[in-house]
Design a protein around this motif. Structure first.
Motif, PDB file in Angstrom:
ATOM      1  N   VAL B 195      43.294  44.046  42.807  1.00  0.00           N
ATOM      2  CA  VAL B 195      44.169  42.944  42.315  1.00  0.00           C
ATOM      3  C   VAL B 195      43.482  41.963  41.706  1.00  0.00           C
ATOM      4  N   ASN B 197      44.862  37.876  39.813  1.00  0.00           N
ATOM      5  CA  ASN B 197      45.832  36.689  40.172  1.00  0.00           C
ATOM      6  C   ASN B 197      47.101  37.126  39.392  1.00  0.00           C
TER       7      ASN B 197
ATOM      8  N   MET G 147      41.546  25.971  41.974  1.00  0.00           N
ATOM      9  CA  MET G 147      41.581  27.236  41.881  1.00  0.00           C
ATOM     10  C   MET G 147      40.766  27.742  43.239  1.00  0.00           C
ATOM     11  N   GLU G 148      39.586  28.379  43.267  1.00  0.00           N
ATOM     12  CA  GLU G 148      38.988  28.838  44.701  1.00  0.00           C
ATOM     13  C   GLU G 148      38.525  27.599  45.520  1.00  0.00           C
ATOM     14  N   SER G 184      40.381  26.917  51.422  1.00  0.00           N
ATOM     15  CA  SER G 184      39.126  27.140  51.012  1.00  0.00           C
ATOM     16  C   SER G 184      38.073  25.939  51.600  1.00  0.00           C
TER      17      SER G 184
ATOM     18  N   MET H 182      41.453  35.430  50.927  1.00  0.00           N
ATOM     19  CA  MET H 182      41.967  36.212  50.047  1.00  0.00           C
ATOM     20  C   MET H 182      42.466  35.445  49.042  1.00  0.00           C
ATOM     21  N   LEU H 183      43.203  34.217  49.171  1.00  0.00           N
ATOM     22  CA  LEU H 183      43.673  33.444  48.209  1.00  0.00           C
ATOM     23  C   LEU H 183      42.515  32.912  47.202  1.00  0.00           C
ATOM     24  N   SER H 184      41.195  32.371  47.849  1.00  0.00           N
ATOM     25  CA  SER H 184      40.176  32.093  47.196  1.00  0.00           C
ATOM     26  C   SER H 184      39.781  33.140  46.039  1.00  0.00           C
ATOM     27  N   ILE H 186      41.587  35.779  44.837  1.00  0.00           N
ATOM     28  CA  ILE H 186      42.542  36.019  43.757  1.00  0.00           C
ATOM     29  C   ILE H 186      42.264  34.763  42.889  1.00  0.00           C
ATOM     30  N   ASN H 187      42.203  33.717  43.325  1.00  0.00           N
ATOM     31  CA  ASN H 187      42.038  32.654  42.227  1.00  0.00           C
ATOM     32  C   ASN H 187      40.479  32.363  41.736  1.00  0.00           C
ATOM     33  N   SER H 188      39.769  33.181  41.673  1.00  0.00           N
ATOM     34  CA  SER H 188      38.461  33.044  41.602  1.00  0.00           C
ATOM     35  C   SER H 188      38.195  32.646  40.025  1.00  0.00           C
ATOM     36  N   CYS H 189      37.491  31.735  39.896  1.00  0.00           N
ATOM     37  CA  CYS H 189      37.041  31.203  38.360  1.00  0.00           C
ATOM     38  C   CYS H 189      36.184  32.006  37.664  1.00  0.00           C
ATOM     39  N   VAL H 193      36.208  39.616  38.578  1.00  0.00           N
ATOM     40  CA  VAL H 193      36.550  39.670  40.124  1.00  0.00           C
ATOM     41  C   VAL H 193      37.791  40.099  40.426  1.00  0.00           C
ATOM     42  N   SER H 194      37.964  41.312  41.132  1.00  0.00           N
ATOM     43  CA  SER H 194      39.316  41.829  41.622  1.00  0.00           C
ATOM     44  C   SER H 194      39.079  41.877  43.020  1.00  0.00           C
ATOM     45  N   VAL H 195      40.357  42.007  43.747  1.00  0.00           N
ATOM     46  CA  VAL H 195      40.206  42.026  45.153  1.00  0.00           C
ATOM     47  C   VAL H 195      41.134  43.053  45.761  1.00  0.00           C
ATOM     48  N   VAL H 196      40.609  43.458  47.061  1.00  0.00           N
ATOM     49  CA  VAL H 196      41.149  44.304  47.895  1.00  0.00           C
ATOM     50  C   VAL H 196      41.873  43.696  49.251  1.00  0.00           C
TER      51      VAL H 196
END
Lengths: 217, 217, 217, 217, 217, 217, 217, 217
Positions: B195, B197, G147-148, G184, H182-184, H186-189, H193-196
């Motif tokens: 997933v 954002n 952001m993060e 964070s 998880m929020l970090s 998902i908000n990666s700059c 990057v994708s998240v599980v």
């Protein structure tokens, strides 16, 4: 101290007999309720009982039966009711079956015929599609799912009867105890989907029975 | 004041040219970036531009083009790149197309061939199933959905390639600006789903390109 | 670009004609949908239209009518349908009437007779109690409330038919856009209460119609 | 190490004697506090004690008494206080009685007469209505409810005296440990309702006493 | 359509005259309410009015007065009521005064004497301490604070009378629209503190009046 | 498998020796770390150890000492360090002392003189005010509070040196495991207040030492 | 009405002159404050002013200057202060510069020398590493990121002086207005990191000045 | 009752053999699955098994092996698969290794070569930088981190291949069970990057394998 008044006449008035919510009740109190309802009605149906409560009640009332999957603790009547109409109880995964059985057995206790369709979650979409005809024969559909809670939206798109969605706490991490499934279901893009509390199989079985009765009367 | 250093050499180094994130950038600053990148690269690609920004940039650089659906503001190169490989970009509804186009056009800007499959949400499940073969031909699949965000789980169950799920803020009420869709996708019961954002079409188009390049090299 | 396929045959297949969700649709797109549906069906029913959209559509189709309270934009058929059965649509306050009218007019569009019972919230409990007989005559009850969202629990205790609870965003401060009312309704201690999305009058009118049809057939 | 200074003179200064918050206190520390307060005041009143703490204190001070329902651990004075005025303590369900008893016994410890009205939740609305006269005789009303927390709004509409609402953690699923009830109460549409922390029976009994004293002086 | 029934007899029955909640009411509707209440009672008191609503009402009823700080729109009676008893309304900062004035003027409308103590927040603790005697003279204290919402805990420790805490949406960032202040107040370590909704000055003024009346009767 | 590289040279490089975070470490792993650090440095300092870990380490290294209040498990050096400068560690209640001692003992381990000022919460505001001179002598102030977390704002208003606020999980109900205190502190209206994680006494002791070193060098 | 008492003597007492928080202040009120402070101090420094407020104040006090980036509205003294010591103000991206300038200019207003290091976020990690020496020369480091919010953890690992982390609302989707960055930073694995409110550049500049003063005295 | 249909043919169809999710499965049920899969495939691979489940299965199938770190319970095939391609599995801290091993061993079970790079979190940034070449050789990178979850952003900036970020529940206080990480992520700059889901090592190992297969085919 006597704080609770049991409602023996409930069945006559509303058509739904009293059901015991066992969770959190102290042993003495629970035994008392089961005894009084058994004397009055010749049967008792309780939800969310744990093994300890089952053991305690069975020590006093030997013909009590406990279903470890649904956590239902009941004393059956001498003659089982005739089951009428048709509702479907559907689960996404096997871990949702506990909640689904609470719904299904509640509906059966209230006299409703239940068609169980289990382990047909959306990640293997052909499973639910192969049941399309059965789904369309139900007067109401209880759809039980945890994790992403997507199944009610798919089912809602396949039928023209009401879908009662039951989010479960099945999952881990960001499922937040069932919140993810509940939000999915509340935001369903399908028509005809309404939602009950997380893990509330009883409530869904009750509503499906209300709807089924309208169909068969 | 000169706070930002543009990275002209980025394409040579990583294979991905610089992309402008327009949102929140002041007019003068934005025009400056577009001019410098255009001089250096002969093309510019910017995301999340609004109509005002588009007007301002086009006043200075007439061959800039603005796509009102994807909010992409670009200056095309003299020769369009050849598109290679195959990714699918899929949406649940028509309101998700804005984000999907950001993903698709980003991938195309990076040289990836894109197969668009739009408005195939789970409440009409036969729509996505009729595309099963197309889905299986893609090296990566970007699946864009708002509301209950269920579509990536269905797609994940139909293919053996990676699914990049993009939650959108489409919906109202308890969608909480896309949180409901994001939680659904994070909790997907299907294998192979990751997933990005909320509304991050750009990011999904980027990742799909990364995967597609591994497949075609 | 043609991204959406209208479903003209929907009524024949499911018994529910297509409804337009106007919110967020661009002017040209909206006019196009209204025209096509009007030609095909001789009537159009759209929800969540704003005043601007109403003006735009009426400029092209003069017999379109806009209801500022329910935000419904419709073109009526030559002959209104006969309304059958009986559902109740109930609100806690006057500010909830906008959502309630979306529910009521949706149900009427689908051919359901609606009994409106408005401004009977729990802080003046005798108001709802004076309507007890009317409540019990309904086949399904749509209960619309914001703020603490308590009314569905009271209604659920007074009737034996299903209650569809609609939380609204009415209130301020810690109502968090309707979250407080939604959580109240999901946690209802009354049997027979299920919940739809915040401000989703349309969805509740649809479900009430599904249930009413089972009762009258 | 001596970190805590007991406030023996508190009663003389504020009219409210010291109360022990037992939860989380280590055994030795707790015994010490009970001993010192008993010597100083001839009585001790502690809230949120568990069975283990009760056993430990009773081993040292045999006339300590533990109430398993309210979790109050107290040493009674030789002469009980005369109870003055009139407050009502009301619960929605039987599972809320634990918190209600903390409130009621706290108020009694402070010299307030308490009228208990239990298990009168909104899903059987005639129960609370049958108590309307009793409710109106109270100077302040403590209303204790979990799940959807709707009862304070109904009570607030029936009386002209202040209602102190106590949300409880009773329930499951989306009650989020009492958050749903707390939000309901904070958003109450009834006038005269203020709220204390989840399960804070002590605080409500204290405030009701403050108000009752203003009425009787 | 006539959906709302005004309650002209409310004052005779409960001792509190009807108050108009202006926010969200349409112009015509609002003018109608002000006219009817003015004819019936010779005065009108409305909260949460904006400048536009004030202008509209004043165009029809010239002696209406609007207070830009409290957002109260009222028509004064020929003879102002005598103010009795004593409550304190206290703010942490100057930005909280808007909500505090809603509380204070509401209490005055109901006949309560109000002592205003403003801009005495905890970061300059000597300010509130210099008012200790005044605080102790009040029968009830309304304490209004945003940001960290700490002031009610300090006030609660200085007095023996009830404190009604009003969280405000004053602040930015992680105040989350007043949630931070509300949680602080709900978790107050001081005895005697109960909480109303964010920015609910009206509710606090109402409760303080209820308590004050018990003290003066 | 050897996954962790201990950083023996850390003290020489940064001036801060390695500290062991015991929580969650397996027995064998923990014993190994204590042994290696003891051999290398002649002392070990570990935080968040439980009684079981303390027993296990003491079985192998008998001169290990465990402080049940702070949960610090240490092996003292032959000569204790000289404590320099002056920081204050302050708590709102007695239940916050566990976290405060983690902060204080950490600072002492790093060579900082600590002035402990405990149980001076805002509901008895004269307690903290009587310490005003001591507070102003500190180079940095660690303020530890749970529940509403108001104390740092009061302290911040009394001093001109930095305040490090430590929210604790002390409380119940709507404290949400320390979230309420954390939000209070982040929203502090006082200048000079910054915040660390819930229950992070170690971090606060570290920062206070950093600041204190700047003052004494 | 005169609700606010300006604190002219603040600088003499605490070493920090009064700063005006402009946001939300009405025009007349703001002009009055600027005039009084200018007469008293010969300079004024205000944060969070918008363009309209700047225009209004400049109309009355022509030598007021407005910085559109930092939203600081100031009247400079005849002689600028000498800047002492050394703090670093660092940003992850260019969109964070607005908040960073609030921090930097605040610190300069208080007499602190500021080294600005902008646009050195973690996704291009070599940028911050190339500044390692500069970072280590600062007495305190303000690190601003949205952001993060990862940059403070990296900086914290590179220096031995305190890091004040400022989360910003920069980002979109699941950044939830800065919550993601704030969480964070609060959870930073690096030693020496404490956190202020989202977008609170002023607060960070204040704390960095407090620390810097300890270092230079 | 037979609710689950095992999918023996899965490997032939999708290239991924069935994996058992052990958590929450009852003993009898688990043993049955392991037996059937072992007979069918000559190996079994299960995740999230606890020690009790391991003991129970090993009692029936002695060559089952349990890895206490990854919680993987497996029966190895006679011949281990040849590991192809190259993915990297990276952790921020040692406490993240449990989840990382789930990812790594899952990928190995599916035939992927894994390069483990552990304990290289951002607070000691030189650790990850020293591995830059290894990182760039991987076809996909699984980055596992708890607390502030910053590592994926740094890695994403160093490589041109996809990063699958796995937030873990490692941490305490405001990590909210992994939500902060998880929020970090998902908000990666960083791009790519994708998240599980939180702690979903299995899912990340699966996706990395999907990507790796595209690279090696």
């Amino acid at each position: 101290m006597q704080y609770e008044n049991l409602d023996y006449d409930r069945k006559g008035r509303t058509g739904f007999p009293e059901v015991v919510f066992c969770q959190g009740k102290e042993d003495d109190f629970l035994i008392g309720i089961y005894r009084k309802l058994y004397e009055a009605n010749g049967e008792v149906f309780g939800t969310r009982a744990d093994q300890h409560q089952a053991d305690v009640v069975k020590a006093f009332i030997p013909n009590a039966e406990y279903d470890r999957i649904s956590h239902i603790l009941r004393i059956r009547p001498e003659v089982d009711p005739i089951l009428l109409g048709n509702i479907a109880v559907i689960t996404a995964g096997t871990a949702d079956i506990s909640v689904a059985e609470e719904a299904a057995q509640t509906a059966e206790f209230f006299g409703t015929y239940v068609n169980r369709i289990y382990d047909v979650g959306v990640s293997g979409i052909h499973r639910i599609l192969s049941k399309e005809t059965e789904l369309q024969e139900a007067n109401a559909l209880v759809v039980v799912a945890g994790m992403e809670g997507a199944l009610p939206s798919v089912v809602g798109g396949l039928v023209s009867r009401p879908v009662i969605a039951v989010p479960t706490s099945v999952g881990y991490g960001a499922n937040f105890g069932g919140l993810s499934a509940m939000l999915s279901m509340i935001n369903s893009c399908a028509n005809g989907v309404s939602v009950v509390n997380i893990d509330n199989g009883y409530g869904a079985g009750y509503i499906a029975t209300q709807i089924n009765r309208l169909a068969i009367h």
